[in-house]
Design an enzyme around this catalytic site. Structure first.
Site: not given
Length: 851
Positions: A103, A204, A179, A106-107
């Site tokens: 994850h 998040e 991130e 990906e950022h």
């Protein structure tokens, strides 16, 4: 139109290599499908070799599979006469811990690359592109980067940015800090303030785990598939994310983001050769084949069922309620790459849980023991080994055992009695109409559909051949009428890999999570030396400086005026009056044998006291029965004859007069051409004879709707905040808060807790009197040009059968407006994406004229 049986000329079969004659012949073909059919197995193009060419007529496409010779990268091209072309690249990403490395990666890859080193190139491309979609997704075992556009030059530009981001990212340490996670002073400019955890993904995932449904779903997957990557949280568990290092992130990228571990998909009517050339030259030619070793092994099957219990935060909208427990029973199923078995189990799962005639709906939802199905109900095919789950949420702790008993008894009943033929036919009809129905994001839907199976080396083309799967399913049923009962016995009744998961609220849940985070922070800070703390402070300042600096985006590609079509395509519309004074807009389109009907009922005179109940009215109108049909029969007829009937409240602001708007309700449905009269008969029964006397089922529907709204609040808090903020700006914003804001959530929760719902039903009857006739109605139909006149006649007959109020009603609110009816029959217009008859100014996105 594509003709899948078109023979290949003998002269073409004699050609070898990629000669100029072959290319010229191919591009002389009329459609993308025809061109794709001319590729031959073994043909080589730009470092690729064609391995398979397969027509898929049910989806109006041709599938071309290729392998990259140098790296082993796989490519699937879906040639279809669709101008909204799509690209995606996906990598199998299989973390073995819950640090969230896929994850965060990906950022971080989206924070600049070698060719495009500016920060956030994806976001900066938004105003340099005509993309119709740009995003990235992290799933449990893969990461996907898709985009779509209708412009060829834009496709090349976006492809260049995506390839460089995925394969050659900068992966700067400061980007990882931003991130992923970092230690930083509360005030980055003051080293005397306390150190805290920060980071985009860290925050998040804290938000994600504040959602009780996500907590339940995550534990379900972790506990049912505990032996490999599915035991980890791919998105990252907040308490584990701070264990990830920058070096580990870079290592994960080197292993997983390699062409040998990649699957490329292109879709649409743009030339395949150009895609392959660009992908090879800009990315794949710079790599050598490796063995990524990222395969997920099958889950070892249990010898005995297991149980697991977890806690969550209490429902803030149901404070003090004793019915906040969630319980489910889940079964591990076969590998998703067994396409035939996966298709059969998907249909079986739908028969078990979907709709009021489904066994588990009748046994669980209508038992009154809970408010709605548990999260992840039904078939889940996103992991290598699929699983089925069923249960309830909103259950009292004392009723958990009863829920488990009901599940066992329901399986026994299905094994003994099976399913009605009409239930099976309704489900197969749904598949047939889904194959024919086209949407603007059809390519993205296909990419998502095949992603999981292809990720585990299943055949994506076989997965797309829905017609063959339906035919095989019918044959298996004909050969063995008890085929479905035997599957229930095999995979559910006799399955020892069975997990019972329960979740109950803990009043101290949030405080305990905060304490764990505080302890994690204390451990991190206590391990820092003075030099480490100095570097933390300096890097915090560096990051703040970087975030505030203006970025030079000149390195990014951009469209020129010459790259853009000078005019927009024109869609011809015809408007006439039907049944006296109802405006009927008609549009002939190549709809693949599907007819689309929409109706907008304006409510200018609706009393203010009834407004809050309009969303509830829309929610239950098609679920309580109509005419001689009870709610089960109505649901089955909707499944058998239509693609669904949607009823939604609408607030249509006027962009030229911010203080005015139109309020109303939108009815929309579609069906196969052969079922149009049956569909319009259903519409007529719903309008003329809705049944609001089903009080018991109404209670069930209200509880389900209220639970669904409450569950969506944690994940959509920003949307509710936006709606609330707009409430005081315009009259339309005020009504939008009433229809879809927190006011509506609270109202639904209060209705769900009422002992007597008769007063609410009486309000719905009053709304019916204001709406369900042809007064203040306008309609639109989309159909094949050759069927349009017949469709207009059938819809006109439906309108003529509706009542019409004779007394005049004036608007209750000075800001409410009505859209005028055309002056007379036979009006026509050319629509270029601005508005249509069924739209007020500024609401063109609400009423599309295409299919």
């Amino acid at each position: 139109m594509w003709r899948c049986s078109r023979p290949v000329p003998v002269a073409l079969r004699r050609l070898s290599g990629r000669s100029a004659e072959l290319r010229a012949w191919r591009w002389g073909s009329t459609t993308a499908c025809e061109r794709a059919l001319q590729y031959r197995v073994g043909e080589k193009m730009h470092g690729y070799t064609v391995s398979q060419v397969t027509p898929v007529p049910e989806l109006f496409l041709t599938a071309v599979k290729l392998d990259h010779d140098g790296t082993g990268a796989r490519h699937l091209h879906l040639a279809r006469e669709d101008s909204n072309n799509l690209f995606s690249v996906q990598f199998r990403t299989t973390p073995m811990d819950s640090t969230g490395v896929p994850h965060i990666l990906e950022h971080t890859v989206l924070c600049g690359s070698q060719k495009y080193p500016c920060r956030d190139p994806f976001f900066k491309m938004l105003n340099r592109s005509l993309s119709t979609f740009m995003n990235a997704f992290t799933a449990s075992d893969y990461t996907m980067y898709p985009f779509s556009t209708q412009n060829p030059k834009d496709f090349q530009n976006l492809l260049s940015v995506y390839l460089d981001a995925a394969f050659f990212p900068c992966l700067r340490e400061l980007d990882f800090w931003q991130e992923g996670w970092r230690l930083e002073h509360e005030d980055p400019t003051d080293p005397k303030t306390a150190l805290v955890f920060k980071g985009v993904v860290f925050n998040e995932m804290k938000g994600a785990f504040a959602d009780s449904e996500r907590v339940f779903s995550q534990h379900l997957q972790n506990q049912l598939l505990p032996d490999h990557t599915y035991a980890a949280v791919s998105g990252g568990a907040p308490l584990c994310i701070p264990d990830l290092t920058w070096e580990q992130l870079r290592e994960f990228h080197a292993k997983h983001y390699h062409p040998s571990n990649a699957r490329f998909l292109t879709y649409g009517n743009f030339p395949l050769e150009e895609h392959l050339r660009q992908i090879h030259e800009e990315a794949l030619s710079k790599f050598q084949r490796i063995e990524p070793n990222t395969a997920v092994p099958p889950q070892q099957r249990w010898e005995m069922p297991r149980e697991h219990h977890v806690h969550c935060a209490p429902d803030a909208l149901a404070a003090g309620s004793p019915r906040q427990t969630t319980v489910s029973v889940s079964f591990l199923l076969p590998d998703i790459t067994d396409t035939a078995e996966a298709f059969a189990l998907t249909l079986l799962s739908t028969l078990l849980v979907s709709g009021p005639s489904a066994p588990f709906y009748k046994a669980l939802i209508e038992s009154g023991l809970g408010s709605d199905f548990s999260p992840d109900v039904g078939y889940n095919g996103h992991t290598r080994d699929a699983y089925f789950s069923v249960g309830l949420q909103g259950v009292a702790e004392a009723d958990v055992a009863r829920v488990r008993d009901i599940i066992d008894r329901t399986l026994d009943d299905v094994i003994a009695n099976g399913f009605e033929d009409d239930q099976i036919e309704a489900l197969l009809h749904k598949i047939e109409i889904r194959m024919k129905h086209q949407s603007v994001s059809f390519g993205l839907a296909l990419a998502s559909h095949i992603a999981s199976c292809w990720n585990h080396d299943g055949d994506p083309v076989e997965l797309l051949q829905l017609g063959a799967q339906v035919a095989q399913f019918r044959r298996r049923l004909e050969e063995n009428p008890e085929f479905l009962q035997e599957k229930v016995k095999q995979y559910f009744k006799n399955n020892r890999h069975k997990l019972t998961l329960s979740m109950r609220p803990d009043d101290q849940y949030s405080e305990k999570q905060m304490q764990l985070e505080t302890e994690k922070l204390r451990q991190k800070v206590s391990s820092l030396s003075s030099e480490d703390k100095r570097q933390v402070y300096e890097k915090g300042l560096q990051l703040q400086t970087q975030q505030s600096e203006a970025q030079d985006a000149s390195c990014l590609p951009a469209l020129k005026v010459s790259d853009i079509e000078p005019s927009m395509p024109c869609t011809e519309l015809a408007v006439a009056l039907a049944a006296g004074n109802v405006a009927l807009q008609s549009c002939g389109q190549p709809t693949n044998g599907v007819t689309y009907v929409r109706a907008f009922c304006s409510l200018p005179a609706l009393p203010a006291a009834l407004r809050p109940y309009v969303p509830l009215f829309c929610s239950v109108l098609t679920k309580l029965g109509c005419g001689i049909l009870d709610y089960r029969q109505q649901a089955q007829q909707i499944e058998l004859k239509t693609g669904g009937i949607a009823v939604t409240p609408q607030v249509l602001p006027d962009s030229s007069h911010l203080d005015t708007y139109e309020q109303g309700v939108l009815f929309s449905s579609f069906c196969l051409e052969r079922n149009l009269q049956d569909m319009m008969h259903l519409w007529g029964e719903i309008f003329n004879s809705p049944r609001f006397e089903e009080e018991q089922h109404f209670r069930v529907l209200v509880k389900m709707a209220a639970q669904e709204l409450a569950n969506g609040v944690p994940d959509s808090g920003h949307l509710y905040a936006s709606i609330r903020a707009n409430k005081t700006l315009t009259p339309a914003g005020d009504l939008q808060e009433t229809f879809s804001g927190m006011e509506q959530v609270r109202l639904m929760k209060s209705i769900a807790e009422m002992a007597d719902v008769k007063p609410v039903l009486s309000q719905l009857l009053l709304i019916k009197d204001h709406m369900l006739d042809r007064e203040n109605m306008r309609c639109a139909v989309n159909a094949a040009p050759g069927q349009l006149s017949w469709v207009q006649q059938v819809v006109g007959d439906f309108l003529a059968g509706l009542g019409q109020r004779t007394r005049e009603r004036k608007p209750e609110h000075p800001h409410v407006v009505e859209k005028p009816v055309p002056n007379g029959p036979g009006d026509s217009a050319c629509l270029s994406g601005s508005s249509s008859l069924l739209c007020t100014a500024g609401c063109s996105s609400t009423w599309p004229t295409g299919t």
